[in-house]
Structure formats: structure tokens, C-alpha cells
Enzyme design. Structure first.
Site, PDB file in Angstrom:
ATOM      1  N   GLY A 214      23.235 -37.683 -66.587  1.00 11.94           N
ATOM      2  CA  GLY A 214      23.496 -36.468 -65.838  1.00 11.94           C
ATOM      3  C   GLY A 214      22.396 -35.498 -66.203  1.00 11.94           C
ATOM      4  O   GLY A 214      21.427 -35.856 -66.885  1.00 11.94           O
TER       5      GLY A 214
ATOM      6  N   GLY B 290      20.625 -33.562 -68.357  1.00  5.37           N
ATOM      7  CA  GLY B 290      20.668 -33.396 -69.800  1.00  5.37           C
ATOM      8  C   GLY B 290      19.752 -32.319 -70.344  1.00  5.37           C
ATOM      9  O   GLY B 290      19.924 -31.874 -71.483  1.00  5.37           O
ATOM     10  N   ARG B 291      18.773 -31.889 -69.556  1.00  5.23           N
ATOM     11  CA  ARG B 291      17.906 -30.799 -69.993  1.00  5.23           C
ATOM     12  C   ARG B 291      17.507 -29.923 -68.799  1.00  5.23           C
ATOM     13  O   ARG B 291      16.441 -29.324 -68.772  1.00  5.23           O
ATOM     14  CB  ARG B 291      16.664 -31.317 -70.705  1.00  5.23           C
TER      15      ARG B 291
ATOM     16  N   LYS C  80      14.029 -27.745 -65.674  1.00  2.00           N
ATOM     17  CA  LYS C  80      13.767 -28.811 -66.638  1.00  2.00           C
ATOM     18  C   LYS C  80      13.378 -28.128 -67.938  1.00  2.00           C
ATOM     19  O   LYS C  80      12.489 -27.266 -67.956  1.00  2.00           O
ATOM     20  CB  LYS C  80      12.647 -29.711 -66.130  1.00  2.00           C
TER      21      LYS C  80
ATOM     22  N   ASP D 139      17.342 -32.631 -77.169  1.00  2.32           N
ATOM     23  CA  ASP D 139      17.378 -31.204 -77.477  1.00  2.32           C
ATOM     24  C   ASP D 139      17.395 -30.333 -76.228  1.00  2.32           C
ATOM     25  O   ASP D 139      17.446 -29.105 -76.322  1.00  2.32           O
ATOM     26  CB  ASP D 139      16.207 -30.812 -78.383  1.00  2.32           C
ATOM     27  N   GLY D 140      17.335 -30.948 -75.052  1.00  8.07           N
ATOM     28  CA  GLY D 140      17.403 -30.183 -73.813  1.00  8.07           C
ATOM     29  C   GLY D 140      16.141 -29.408 -73.498  1.00  8.07           C
ATOM     30  O   GLY D 140      16.152 -28.537 -72.624  1.00  8.07           O
TER      31      GLY D 140
ATOM     32  N   ARG E 177      11.668 -26.073 -60.567  1.00  7.24           N
ATOM     33  CA  ARG E 177      11.096 -26.759 -59.407  1.00  7.24           C
ATOM     34  C   ARG E 177      11.868 -26.365 -58.150  1.00  7.24           C
ATOM     35  O   ARG E 177      13.072 -26.102 -58.196  1.00  7.24           O
ATOM     36  CB  ARG E 177      11.110 -28.280 -59.595  1.00  7.24           C
TER      37      ARG E 177
ATOM     38  N   ASP F 259      18.631 -42.822 -60.338  1.00  8.85           N
ATOM     39  CA  ASP F 259      18.936 -41.399 -60.528  1.00  8.85           C
ATOM     40  C   ASP F 259      17.713 -40.529 -60.271  1.00  8.85           C
ATOM     41  O   ASP F 259      17.820 -39.296 -60.276  1.00  8.85           O
ATOM     42  CB  ASP F 259      19.474 -41.145 -61.942  1.00  8.85           C
TER      43      ASP F 259
ATOM     44  N   ASP G  41      10.722 -35.216 -60.212  1.00  7.68           N
ATOM     45  CA  ASP G  41      10.909 -35.587 -61.611  1.00  7.68           C
ATOM     46  C   ASP G  41       9.770 -36.465 -62.134  1.00  7.68           C
ATOM     47  O   ASP G  41       9.871 -37.680 -62.169  1.00  7.68           O
ATOM     48  CB  ASP G  41      12.256 -36.275 -61.827  1.00  7.68           C
TER      49      ASP G  41
END
Length: 465
Positions: free
Chosen positions: A93, A95-96, A116, A128-129, A182, A257, A267
Site C-alpha cells: 500500500g 508506504g511512503r 513520495k 522509514d517513509g 507528483r 501495483d 513511480d
């Protein structure tokens, strides 16, 4: 679009509410030690009515994540699953990153501002995101180059340096941290549908289908909405795969994903532009089997779209889905012809497939650079002094005589340049080194300007029929 967009009025939206609370979790951004504005994409901002923000306002929204008026009151971390290198992972999902805002461009198209490196979420797992500043700089270069070469891509909207020192295993550490924003045509991906199917949530699958058709494609659902949606995704992703090839681009991580249901590329992690037409060229050091190599990208994207069909099977019978899925190879071939001719600056006609085959054979046999080839043959006639006398080029030299130049193919001054604008790893590293060692952003800004000049020379990319 490669031209500067007409200024738009700011038009906030909250369309994602139609999928809440089942698609995302409300989250909070990290509180960074600093927020230093490093990059603002005023061209993209003009398309959504945000170019008038002061630098202070820009930092408040895209570094501290103060909500944009009228849009989402709180960031949302999207939920999804996905096949990662063909292995199903239900533990992923955002995550950062998160969905920060929705808004419309000057054509009325619904867009997302997503992040991001904005901090940890329920899906961060052991991460750590955060995002490295180098990663943000690389994404600027990828998206600018892809846009200039006609690829339907997200736009790098903003980079804010955060004042954090990050530890990474794959680059010298500690390294500088950044928060990126973005602008993209949705963050709904194939993995969003996979998650709903995994949980046997047919109601959510139906809502996702309706949302994608009505809000992202602007279509009224017909007699078979799932097959209708799959057909649109097949069309857009076949074109995406072809655009990667003609640009000489390797995404690196074409997991399900990472495939947007609008067919927009996004991405960018271990991306590369391959200097040569090398089918086995890979971008990710961890892609040991070459699953996402340059020459296998169409196969990979088609496989991912098949996973969307598998997910939609929970709603409808298989035959109409299979019928749509089987259109991919032919659509990919058509897109290759359309986009190859566009980059060459010639009118499609004659035996385009044979012309492309001859060009690729010449590229592979002689080791001619991809960017060099398209620059030298712009308009279908070789530039003076260019060396293409090798016998390997004979079939192409004969085939290209059947193709006329598009009007104004070489009018832009760019085509008189001695060398093409390229974006290979050595230059990427040099641009980053200037920032890392001397805080010199001049080479980055100069490269973005050069890329946009090249984009203006190419003009607008061909539309997907």
C-alpha cells in the site's frame, strides 16, 4: 503535451470520496526539520491553476502539507495489493506517500497530487517513509525526458528538501532527504482492483470500475462495465508499452501495483534509458532474471493487465474479458508504428512494420545509439555527413524512401544541433554529483531546459485512438 499549457483556474475536487472508506486510510505527514524549496514545476502548476502560489505558500502546501482549499481535508494512504516480480504481495500500500489533493486541469480532467517521501503510513512495514533527494532529482529527469519523448507520464510537481540525513543500502549514506509531489491522472492501479478481489469485495470492485470509467475515462458505463474498463486499460497500456520502446526507456519495476489504470506511467525508481537497442538491457540491479528488461516490457505490462482481468472475473464471465485482453498484441503493434513514425517525423504509410524492423536490425547490428538514429533521420532523410553506409542499413535506407516527412518536421532549431538530447546514467550521476558535492543546481535546471526544448521540437505526441 510538450507545449506550455494555457493557464487554468484552480478547480479543487474530492472525487475519491466515492471510494471511501474502503480505498484508503487518513494519515498525517511527517514533521520535517526543514522545508527547503528545491524544484517547482511551474509549467505543470499552470495547468491546474497553482502557478500563482508564492514560494512560502508552495512550501506550506507541498513541504508541510497544509491542505489545499476545497480539496482533501486530510492526506489519504491508498490501499492496494500487487504482483511484485510475479509474486503476489498482500502486504503493500502507500508506504511512503499519500494522496494529498485532487483537482482538475484546464481540460476538466481529474488529477491527483500524490506524494513520495512524506512519512510513514500503516503500510510502511519496516521502511522509514522517506525519499532521498537523489531519488527526487532522478524522478525530475525521468518525467521531463519521458514527457518530451511523448510518453504519457506523471509530472514531477515539487521537490522539498527536508533536512534529514537518511541511511540507504544502495547509495552512499547518510544522504539528504526530500519530499516529492507528483501530478498524475489518478493513483488507482491494477493492484487496487487486486486487493478488492482478494477480499472478495464485489461491491468495491463495482465501485472501482464505475469510478474509473466515469471519473477517469469520462464514459458512461455500458452493458458490461468490467469488460468496457478492461478494454480501455488494454488500449492505454499497449500504447504505454510502445512509447517506452520508442523512447528507449526501461522503467525497471513493472509490478502490477505500478501500473495505473489510466495507462499513465509513474513511480520511477531504478529507471534507465538504454543507449542502444538492447532487448536484454535492465534498469534494476535486482532484476536478475531480466523480467522487466527493455525488450520484455510489453510482455510484462500485458501480464499485469491480465491480473486486472482476473480480478474483474469476480464480476462477469470470462469470455468478454478474454476478448479484450487478446487485443493487446495487435494494439501494441499499431502503437509501435504510430509512435515510431512520430519520433522519426514521417507520415505513417507504406509497410511501416517492415520499415521499423529494418531500423531495429540496423540499430542492433551496427550499435548505433537510439537517440542518434532518430536525430539523424528526422523527416525521413539522413542528415548531411551522418554515416549509415553499412550494409546493415541498406534495407532501412530503401524502406524509408516510401515515407514522406510530416509538415514542419525539421523546422525547429533543435534539429540542426550536432547531437541529440539524451539522458543516460553517466549524465544523471553527474547532475546529482554537482548537487551533492557543491549544492550546484545549475546543471539540473539547464538539463530540464534542454529537454523541454527537445520536447517542443518533437511537438505533441500522437493520441491513442
Amino acid at each position: 503535451m510538450n507545449q506550455t499549457p494555457q493557464a487554468a483556474k484552480y478547480r479543487p475536487a474530492t472525487e475519491i470520496d466515492a471510494l471511501m472508506p474502503d480505498i484508503a486510510d487518513p494519515v498525517a505527514a511527517a514533521d520535517f526539520p526543514q522545508a527547503i524549496l528545491r524544484y517547482r514545476n511551474n509549467r505543470a502548476a499552470a495547468s491546474v491553476g497553482l502557478e500563482g502560489l508564492s514560494d512560502e505558500q508552495w512550501i506550506a502546501h507541498f513541504g508541510r502539507f497544509t491542505p489545499l482549499e476545497g480539496s482533501l481535508p486530510q492526506p489519504l494512504a491508498l490501499r492496494y495489493h500487487g504482483h511484485q516480480f510475479r509474486h503476489y504481495n498482500p502486504d503493500i500500500g502507500d508506504g511512503r506517500g499519500f494522496l494529498f489533493a485532487q483537482l482538475r486541469d484546464n481540460a476538466g480532467r481529474l488529477l491527483d497530487l500524490g506524494t513520495k517521501g512524506s512519512g510513514q503510513t500503516p503500510y510502511s512495514r519496516f521502511g522509514d517513509g522517506r525519499l532521498t533527494l537523489k531519488g527526487g532529482v532522478r524522478e525530475i529527469l525521468a518525467t521531463e525526458m519521458l514527457e518530451a519523448l511523448g510518453v504519457n507520464t506523471s509530472k514531477t510537481f515539487s521537490i522539498i528538501e527536508t533536512g534529514e540525513a537518511l541511511e540507504r543500502n544502495d547509495e552512499p549514506s547518510p544522504t539528504r532527504g526530500a519530499a516529492m509531489v507528483r501530478l498524475s491522472h489518478s493513483h488507482i492501479r491494477i493492484g487496487s482492483f487486486q486487493r478488492a478481489a482478494f477480499h472478495d469485495d464485489k461491491a468495491l470492485l463495482e465501485r472501482l470500475t464505475d469510478y474509473t470509467l466515469t471519473r477517469l475515462y469520462g464514459e458512461a458505463p455500458g452493458d458490461n462495465p468490467p469488460a468496457q474498463l478492461l478494454g480501455r486499460v488494454v488500449e492505454r497500456t499497449a500504447d504505454l508499452a510502445a512509447s517506452y520502446m520508442v523512447a528507449g526507456f526501461v522503467h525497471g519495476v513493472l509490478n502490477s501495483d505500478n501500473i495505473n489504470v489510466t495507462g499513465e506511467s509513474f513511480d520511477y525508481g531504478p529507471w534507465r534509458f538504454t543507449p542502444f537497442w538492447d532487448a536484454g538491457f535492465t534498469a534494476a540491479y535486482f532484476d536478475h532474471a531480466g523480467l522487466y528488461a527493455f525488450g520484455r516490457q510489453a510482455e510484462a505490462i500485458h501480464w499485469d493487465v491480465a491480473q486486472l482481468a482476473v480480478s474483474l472475473r469476480a464480476l462477469v464471465e470470462a469470455p468478454p474479458l478474454i476478448e479484450q485482453l487478446e487485443r493487446f498484441p495487435a494494439l501494441y503493434g499499431e502503437a509501435m508504428q504510430r509512435r515510431f513514425c512520430w519520433r522519426l517525423g514521417v507520415v505513417p504509410g507504406g509497410d511501416t512494420g517492415a520499415m521499423i524492423e529494418a531500423a531495429v536490425r540496423g540499430l542492433v547490428t551496427t550499435g548505433t545509439g537510439i537517440d542518434r538514429f532518430f536525430h539523424d533521420w528526422r523527416g525521413g532523410a539522413v542528415r548531411d555527413g551522418a554515416a549509415y553506409g553499412d550494409a546493415a542499413w541498406a534495407p532501412f535506407r530503401e524502406a524509408i524512401t516510401n515515407f514522406a516527412a510530416v509538415a514542419g518536421a525539421k523546422d525547429h532549431a533543435y534539429w540542426a544541433d550536432a547531437a541529440p538530447c539524451s539522458m543516460h546514467i553517466e549524465e544523471v550521476e553527474a547532475i546529482w554529483s554537482a548537487i551533492d558535492t557543491a549544492d550546484d543546481w545549475g546543471p539540473l535546471h539547464a538539463k530540464v531546459a534542454a529537454i523541454r526544448r527537445m520536447g517542443a521540437a518533437h511537438g505533441d505526441a500522437p493520441k491513442t485512438p
